[in-house]
Design a protein around this motif. Structure first.
Motif, PDB file in Angstrom:
ATOM      1  N   ARG A 139      16.242 -42.105  36.261  1.00 11.45           N
ATOM      2  CA  ARG A 139      15.772 -43.165  35.382  1.00 11.45           C
ATOM      3  C   ARG A 139      14.381 -42.814  34.881  1.00 11.45           C
ATOM      4  O   ARG A 139      13.507 -42.437  35.668  1.00 11.45           O
ATOM      5  N   VAL A 140      14.170 -42.926  33.573  1.00 12.06           N
ATOM      6  CA  VAL A 140      12.891 -42.647  32.934  1.00 12.06           C
ATOM      7  C   VAL A 140      12.520 -43.875  32.106  1.00 12.06           C
ATOM      8  O   VAL A 140      13.371 -44.419  31.388  1.00 12.06           O
ATOM      9  N   PHE A 141      11.253 -44.311  32.192  1.00  7.28           N
ATOM     10  CA  PHE A 141      10.843 -45.467  31.399  1.00  7.28           C
ATOM     11  C   PHE A 141       9.334 -45.454  31.194  1.00  7.28           C
ATOM     12  O   PHE A 141       8.578 -44.837  31.947  1.00  7.28           O
ATOM     13  N   MET A 142       8.903 -46.139  30.148  1.00  7.76           N
ATOM     14  CA  MET A 142       7.496 -46.448  29.923  1.00  7.76           C
ATOM     15  C   MET A 142       7.283 -47.878  30.376  1.00  7.76           C
ATOM     16  O   MET A 142       8.128 -48.754  30.134  1.00  7.76           O
ATOM     17  N   THR A 143       6.153 -48.117  31.063  1.00  4.11           N
ATOM     18  CA  THR A 143       5.891 -49.453  31.557  1.00  4.11           C
ATOM     19  C   THR A 143       4.438 -49.836  31.337  1.00  4.11           C
ATOM     20  O   THR A 143       3.564 -48.967  31.230  1.00  4.11           O
ATOM     21  N   ALA A 144       4.211 -51.144  31.268  1.00  6.31           N
ATOM     22  CA  ALA A 144       2.861 -51.709  31.239  1.00  6.31           C
ATOM     23  C   ALA A 144       2.744 -52.689  32.396  1.00  6.31           C
ATOM     24  O   ALA A 144       3.652 -53.500  32.635  1.00  6.31           O
ATOM     25  N   LEU A 145       1.612 -52.612  33.113  1.00  5.82           N
ATOM     26  CA  LEU A 145       1.346 -53.516  34.220  1.00  5.82           C
ATOM     27  C   LEU A 145      -0.023 -54.142  34.037  1.00  5.82           C
ATOM     28  O   LEU A 145      -0.927 -53.526  33.443  1.00  5.82           O
ATOM     29  N   ASP A 146      -0.195 -55.336  34.568  1.00  4.26           N
ATOM     30  CA  ASP A 146      -1.496 -55.994  34.545  1.00  4.26           C
ATOM     31  C   ASP A 146      -2.422 -55.308  35.548  1.00  4.26           C
ATOM     32  O   ASP A 146      -2.069 -55.143  36.718  1.00  4.26           O
ATOM     33  N   LEU A 147      -3.600 -54.886  35.088  1.00  8.26           N
ATOM     34  CA  LEU A 147      -4.508 -54.135  35.951  1.00  8.26           C
ATOM     35  C   LEU A 147      -5.005 -54.978  37.123  1.00  8.26           C
ATOM     36  O   LEU A 147      -5.156 -54.474  38.242  1.00  8.26           O
TER      37      LEU A 147
END
Length: 424
Positions: free
Chosen positions: A185-193
């Motif tokens: 599985r490959v993905f781009m993600t954004a998380l809250d710092l």
């Protein structure tokens, strides 16, 4: 002094941005620096050094590694891995003295595949002056304060590949952007710092089993994304194994994509995209294709915006620098330095470096290009379009696969044995 257009690629087209919070003027807080493009605004950095001259301090490291050092708010951070990846650590050093301030180790019991040249610490940390984030791949994403207190951690899944992992986190506007892979599985993600909460994930289609494509050729991407403003719109741009994607930072939606990285030997990308005004240049790995395209339109833009595709190419792991209207590269094999025209892909000049292959990426500082080869020699040359104008060869006589960090007139280099602080 580095001209403003070299730093921000100005006028109507694009500029690279990287906003991580309360940065200090001389910080180098992430892979490829404060702007994520390998360009330093330092104007007083040494041109020459060796294992004795201009070494302010060196600190021993417990193991080799391919990650690079970063500098933030008086601290130097670097990762190490031991015991076949079962111990993955973040080290913090005082930038003035080189004293080790703390180490935080994550234990991971499962033995994962990797290659002998990439020993479980290929990802460079990122910091904002108060917090430092490190991705240990299958062992998790961790955030610490500058005293070493763990603020949070996340398990983002298992990522297994015969060549290991290497993409680095990027901090921007209170978010962490991370290219997670390679693997099934490959993905781009954004998380809250601040909290580590996932804001979005966008999957990238994976053909085959994540290690080999449907033709049983190698596949995978180790590319660290760059953040840019293109025609007034912020985008996250990353080279995946088959194509280059531009993501909306708020939603993760893919705004546009350009194909062309499928190669005769496989589908591979090691370098970050290089943004050359309105043109993006992406390099395939393992002698695969390179492409150049205009960053315009939406959806699939290959047919309308791709300017060129060239294959085969030298092995490219080191990310290059765009300056003076040209792209400068240092390759892994053969050990060539190159100057390319980003609009056409044509080679303006290429010459052998006189050293070993380069895995670490190039840095522009004080109108000179710096790149460290695998023998630990940092080559310094001018970004001339007339030919290779070598200024210095600076040997440390210890192997290195890392990118130098430039901060407040000093250069920080990670070798397989030490962390060096170089200055006059």
């Amino acid at each position: 002094m580095v001209k403003r257009w070299q730093v921000l690629c100005c006028v109507f087209s694009i500029y690279v941005i990287l906003s991580t919070g309360p940065l200090r003027a001389g910080d180098w807080p992430a892979f490829r620096g404060p702007l994520g493009n390998g360009i330093s605004q330092e104007t007083k950095v040494p041109l020459k050094w060796d294992a004795k001259e201009n070494i302010l301090w060196k600190a021993p490291l417990p193991a080799s590694g391919n990650s690079s050092p970063i500098v933030s708010n008086g601290n130097v951070f670097v990762t190490c891995a031991e015991n076949e990846g079962r111990k993955r650590s973040l080290y913090c050093f005082d930038r003035t003295s080189g004293k080790q301030l703390w180490v935080r180790t994550v234990n991971y019991d499962k033995a994962m595949q990797t290659h002998k040249t990439n020993n479980y610490c290929g990802s460079t940390p990122a910091a904002d002056g108060k917090r430092v984030v490190v991705w240990h791949s299958s062992a998790g994403l961790y955030c610490y304060d500058f005293a070493g207190k763990e603020l949070w951690h996340r398990n983002l899944g298992e990522f297994e590949h015969i060549w290991g992992y290497g993409a680095s986190p990027v901090l921007h506007a209170g978010k962490i952007f991370l290219h997670c892979g390679p693997g099934k599985r490959v993905f781009m993600t954004a998380l809250d710092l601040e909290s580590g909460k996932t804001l979005w994930e966008t999957d990238e289609p994976v053909a085959g089993d994540g290690q080999f494509n449907e033709q049983r050729k190698y596949m995978g991407s180790w590319s660290t994304p760059v953040i840019a403003k293109v025609n007034g719109r912020e985008l996250i741009i990353c080279s995946m194994s088959l194509r280059v994607n531009a993501y909306d930072p708020a939603s993760g939606k893919i705004i546009w994509n350009c194909a062309g990285l499928h190669g005769k030997k496989g589908d591979l990308a090691y370098t970050s995209p290089v943004l050359a005004n309105e043109i993006c240049v992406a390099m395939g790995g393992f002698n695969g294709p390179a492409i150049g395209f205009r960053m315009q339109g939406s959806g699939e833009i290959t047919g309308s915006q791709r300017l060129w595709q060239k294959e085969p190419n030298p092995q490219r792991i080191s990310t290059g620098i765009f300056t003076k209207g040209h792209l400068f590269m240092a390759n892994a094999g053969p050990n060539l330095f190159q100057c390319l025209n980003p609009a056409t892909g044509e080679i303006v000049w290429q010459e052998r470096s006189g050293g070993a292959a380069c895995w670490g990426s190039m840095v522009l500082a004080n109108e000179h290009l710096y790149v460290t080869d695998q023998n630990g020699t940092t080559h310094v040359f001018k970004p001339s379009t007339a030919g290779l104008e070598k200024v210095a060869e600076n040997p440390l006589k210890e192997r290195s696969n890392s990118t130098p960090a430039f901060s407040d007139g000093q250069v920080f280099i990670r070798t397989f044995q030490h962390l060096y602080c170089i200055g006059q």
